[in-house]
Design a protein around this motif. Structure first.
Motif, mmCIF file in Angstrom:
data_model
loop_
_atom_site.group_PDB
_atom_site.id
_atom_site.type_symbol
_atom_site.label_atom_id
_atom_site.label_comp_id
_atom_site.label_asym_id
_atom_site.label_seq_id
_atom_site.Cartn_x
_atom_site.Cartn_y
_atom_site.Cartn_z
ATOM 1 N N ALA A 263 -78.656 -12.344 139.923
ATOM 2 C CA ALA A 263 -77.447 -12.575 140.705
ATOM 3 C C ALA A 263 -76.676 -11.267 140.852
ATOM 4 O O ALA A 263 -76.999 -10.261 140.214
ATOM 5 C CB ALA A 263 -76.574 -13.639 140.036
ATOM 6 N N VAL A 264 -75.676 -11.305 141.719
ATOM 7 C CA VAL A 264 -74.849 -10.118 141.968
ATOM 8 C C VAL A 264 -73.388 -10.545 142.036
ATOM 9 O O VAL A 264 -73.057 -11.562 142.648
ATOM 10 C CB VAL A 264 -75.246 -9.434 143.298
ATOM 11 C CG1 VAL A 264 -74.306 -8.273 143.601
ATOM 12 C CG2 VAL A 264 -76.678 -8.955 143.250
ATOM 13 N N LEU A 265 -72.539 -9.764 141.385
ATOM 14 C CA LEU A 265 -71.101 -9.893 141.557
ATOM 15 C C LEU A 265 -70.633 -8.730 142.420
ATOM 16 O O LEU A 265 -70.901 -7.564 142.100
ATOM 17 C CB LEU A 265 -70.380 -9.823 140.214
ATOM 18 C CG LEU A 265 -70.498 -11.012 139.264
ATOM 19 C CD1 LEU A 265 -69.748 -10.707 137.972
ATOM 20 C CD2 LEU A 265 -69.943 -12.270 139.897
ATOM 21 N N ALA A 266 -69.963 -9.036 143.515
ATOM 22 C CA ALA A 266 -69.371 -7.998 144.357
ATOM 23 C C ALA A 266 -67.860 -8.091 144.186
ATOM 24 O O ALA A 266 -67.263 -9.136 144.447
ATOM 25 C CB ALA A 266 -69.766 -8.189 145.807
ATOM 26 N N ARG A 267 -67.253 -7.018 143.740
ATOM 27 C CA ARG A 267 -65.834 -7.032 143.357
ATOM 28 C C ARG A 267 -65.018 -6.077 144.215
ATOM 29 O O ARG A 267 -65.449 -4.970 144.514
ATOM 30 C CB ARG A 267 -65.728 -6.624 141.886
ATOM 31 C CG ARG A 267 -64.343 -6.694 141.289
ATOM 32 C CD ARG A 267 -64.367 -6.308 139.817
ATOM 33 N NE ARG A 267 -64.411 -4.866 139.647
ATOM 34 C CZ ARG A 267 -63.336 -4.078 139.611
ATOM 35 N NH1 ARG A 267 -62.139 -4.597 139.740
ATOM 36 N NH2 ARG A 267 -63.462 -2.778 139.448
ATOM 37 N N GLU A 268 -63.844 -6.547 144.651
ATOM 38 C CA GLU A 268 -62.894 -5.691 145.355
ATOM 39 C C GLU A 268 -63.523 -4.989 146.562
ATOM 40 O O GLU A 268 -63.371 -3.774 146.740
ATOM 41 C CB GLU A 268 -62.303 -4.652 144.394
ATOM 42 C CG GLU A 268 -61.397 -5.234 143.335
ATOM 43 C CD GLU A 268 -60.093 -5.774 143.922
ATOM 44 O OE1 GLU A 268 -59.133 -5.014 144.033
ATOM 45 O OE2 GLU A 268 -60.072 -6.977 144.285
ATOM 46 N N LEU A 269 -64.211 -5.742 147.380
ATOM 47 C CA LEU A 269 -64.926 -5.168 148.520
ATOM 48 C C LEU A 269 -63.998 -4.402 149.452
ATOM 49 O O LEU A 269 -62.909 -4.865 149.779
ATOM 50 C CB LEU A 269 -65.652 -6.278 149.284
ATOM 51 C CG LEU A 269 -66.857 -6.878 148.556
ATOM 52 C CD1 LEU A 269 -67.328 -8.145 149.246
ATOM 53 C CD2 LEU A 269 -67.992 -5.868 148.458
ATOM 54 N N THR A 270 -64.456 -3.247 149.883
ATOM 55 C CA THR A 270 -63.808 -2.301 150.811
ATOM 56 C C THR A 270 -62.606 -1.598 150.193
ATOM 57 O O THR A 270 -61.992 -0.753 150.846
ATOM 58 C CB THR A 270 -63.373 -2.955 152.148
ATOM 59 O OG1 THR A 270 -62.173 -3.714 151.955
ATOM 60 C CG2 THR A 270 -64.471 -3.836 152.726
ATOM 61 N N LYS A 271 -62.251 -1.916 148.948
ATOM 62 C CA LYS A 271 -61.096 -1.298 148.310
ATOM 63 C C LYS A 271 -61.532 -0.127 147.413
ATOM 64 O O LYS A 271 -62.722 0.121 147.221
ATOM 65 C CB LYS A 271 -60.325 -2.336 147.502
ATOM 66 C CG LYS A 271 -59.839 -3.523 148.334
ATOM 67 C CD LYS A 271 -59.165 -4.571 147.471
ATOM 68 C CE LYS A 271 -58.809 -5.809 148.278
ATOM 69 N NZ LYS A 271 -58.220 -6.872 147.443
ATOM 70 N N LYS A 272 -60.567 0.551 146.833
ATOM 71 C CA LYS A 272 -60.831 1.743 146.021
ATOM 72 C C LYS A 272 -61.759 1.446 144.851
ATOM 73 O O LYS A 272 -62.607 2.270 144.484
ATOM 74 C CB LYS A 272 -59.506 2.317 145.527
ATOM 75 C CG LYS A 272 -59.669 3.570 144.682
ATOM 76 C CD LYS A 272 -58.318 4.108 144.233
ATOM 77 C CE LYS A 272 -58.476 5.362 143.393
ATOM 78 N NZ LYS A 272 -57.148 5.898 142.945
ATOM 79 N N PHE A 273 -61.619 0.276 144.244
ATOM 80 C CA PHE A 273 -62.407 -0.045 143.049
ATOM 81 C C PHE A 273 -63.567 -0.988 143.368
ATOM 82 O O PHE A 273 -63.997 -1.763 142.514
ATOM 83 C CB PHE A 273 -61.499 -0.633 141.970
ATOM 84 C CG PHE A 273 -60.447 0.334 141.501
ATOM 85 C CD1 PHE A 273 -60.786 1.413 140.695
ATOM 86 C CD2 PHE A 273 -59.126 0.186 141.898
ATOM 87 C CE1 PHE A 273 -59.824 2.323 140.272
ATOM 88 C CE2 PHE A 273 -58.150 1.078 141.481
ATOM 89 C CZ PHE A 273 -58.501 2.155 140.667
ATOM 90 N N GLU A 274 -64.084 -0.930 144.591
ATOM 91 C CA GLU A 274 -65.245 -1.735 144.967
ATOM 92 C C GLU A 274 -66.384 -1.494 143.972
ATOM 93 O O GLU A 274 -66.666 -0.362 143.582
ATOM 94 C CB GLU A 274 -65.700 -1.353 146.377
ATOM 95 C CG GLU A 274 -66.963 -2.056 146.823
ATOM 96 C CD GLU A 274 -67.365 -1.641 148.234
ATOM 97 O OE1 GLU A 274 -66.726 -2.100 149.190
ATOM 98 O OE2 GLU A 274 -68.313 -0.839 148.362
#
Length: 289
Positions: free
Chosen positions: A194-205
């Motif tokens: 699985a994959v967790l994608a966090r804070e997409l397009t932001k500084k802490f992506e």
């Protein structure tokens, strides 16, 4: 009954409902067309007018807003329809991303269509697809689910219904529930990638890729920001092999309506045998040595 045909940009007597995506984090993802549309319409129906006002200020958009969110949907729709029917153009936006995708909008779209009002969608930012294309998990086909139910029994039932899906499944989750949700997924799905994608397009992506166990460890230690969870499909289950004699298997398919040759082919494939072997067995032909 005939299909209803509606050309988006043909002349019409009513106004138009525009569905305008907004950035999911990085304001540079706002399209030129989205800005022009929000400047040109008579009214913006916003999920959170305070949040949207920051976006409007950034792009110097002076259009008036009206609140349209999950708690006032039914009360607001008649008012918005009346304005559309009087010729006004309205843009509907959610806090971030695509209207109607885990956000308000679908009820207004349905009501506008039923009233014969053109609905024009604009392309733009979407967290699920943004995460999917960088996940490393095979992107096609996929199933988008969104937010799971919060009640444990309902969540488990939803996951059980998804357990045998042959494609990747995409979910949304908040940082406050992501670890609990991942544990529920592991309990139903077993161990999967699985994959967790966090804070997409932001500084802490950030993308966290691994097994559900590894993602649970990460989420329990550090879970900040909004998440997209992408779960890879499980290994295909082996087809059940019938315990009936070959002749009985063929006859059962014929009785169900299959032609004899098709039934023989199907039984041979299901049992991993050559067609001739099943043919001989069905017809009582002894193979010569």
């Amino acid at each position: 009954m005939t299909a209803r045909q509606m050309a988006s940009f043909a002349p019409h007597e009513t106004g138009t409902l525009y569905l305008v995506p907004t950035p999911i984090g990085n304001l540079d993802d706002m399209t030129f067309r989205a800005v022009k549309t929000l400047q040109a319409v008579d009214l913006i129906a916003a999920e959170d007018t305070r949040n949207t006002q920051k976006l409007l200020n950034h792009f110097d958009i002076k259009t008036k807003q009206i609140s349209f969110h999950e708690h006032n949907t039914q009360a607001r729709i008649p008012e918005l329809l009346a304005r559309l029917q009087n010729g006004e153009a309205i843009a509907q936006v959610s806090d971030a991303g695509m209207p109607s995708i885990s956000d308000p909008g679908k009820e207004l779209v349905k009501a506008a269509i039923e009233a014969g009002i053109p609905v024009v969608p604009l392309p733009g930012a979407n967290a699920a697809l943004t995460a999917l294309i960088a996940s490393g998990i095979t992107p096609q086909p996929f199933l988008f689910y969104g937010f799971l139910p919060r009640k444990a029994s309902e969540q488990t039932a939803a996951l059980e219904g998804l357990a045998d899906q042959p494609e990747a499944v995409l979910f949304y989750e908040s940082p406050y529930r992501v670890a609990k949700t991942l544990r529920a997924m592991q309990a139903v799905f077993g161990e999967r990638q699985a994959v967790l994608a966090r804070e997409l397009t932001k500084k802490f992506e950030e993308f966290i890729r691994g097994s559900l166990t590894e993602l649970i460890d990460y989420a329990e230690a550090s879970a900040r920001g909004e998440f997209v969870i992408i779960v890879a499909p499980g290994a295909p289950k082996p087809a059940a092999v019938s315990t009936l004699p070959l002749k009985a298997q063929v006859q059962a398919k014929i009785t169900a309506g299959a032609r004899p040759n098709d039934a023989i082919k199907a039984v041979a494939k299901a049992n991993g045998l050559k067609r001739q072997q099943v043919y001989n067995e069905f017809h009582g032909i002894e193979e010569s040595e």
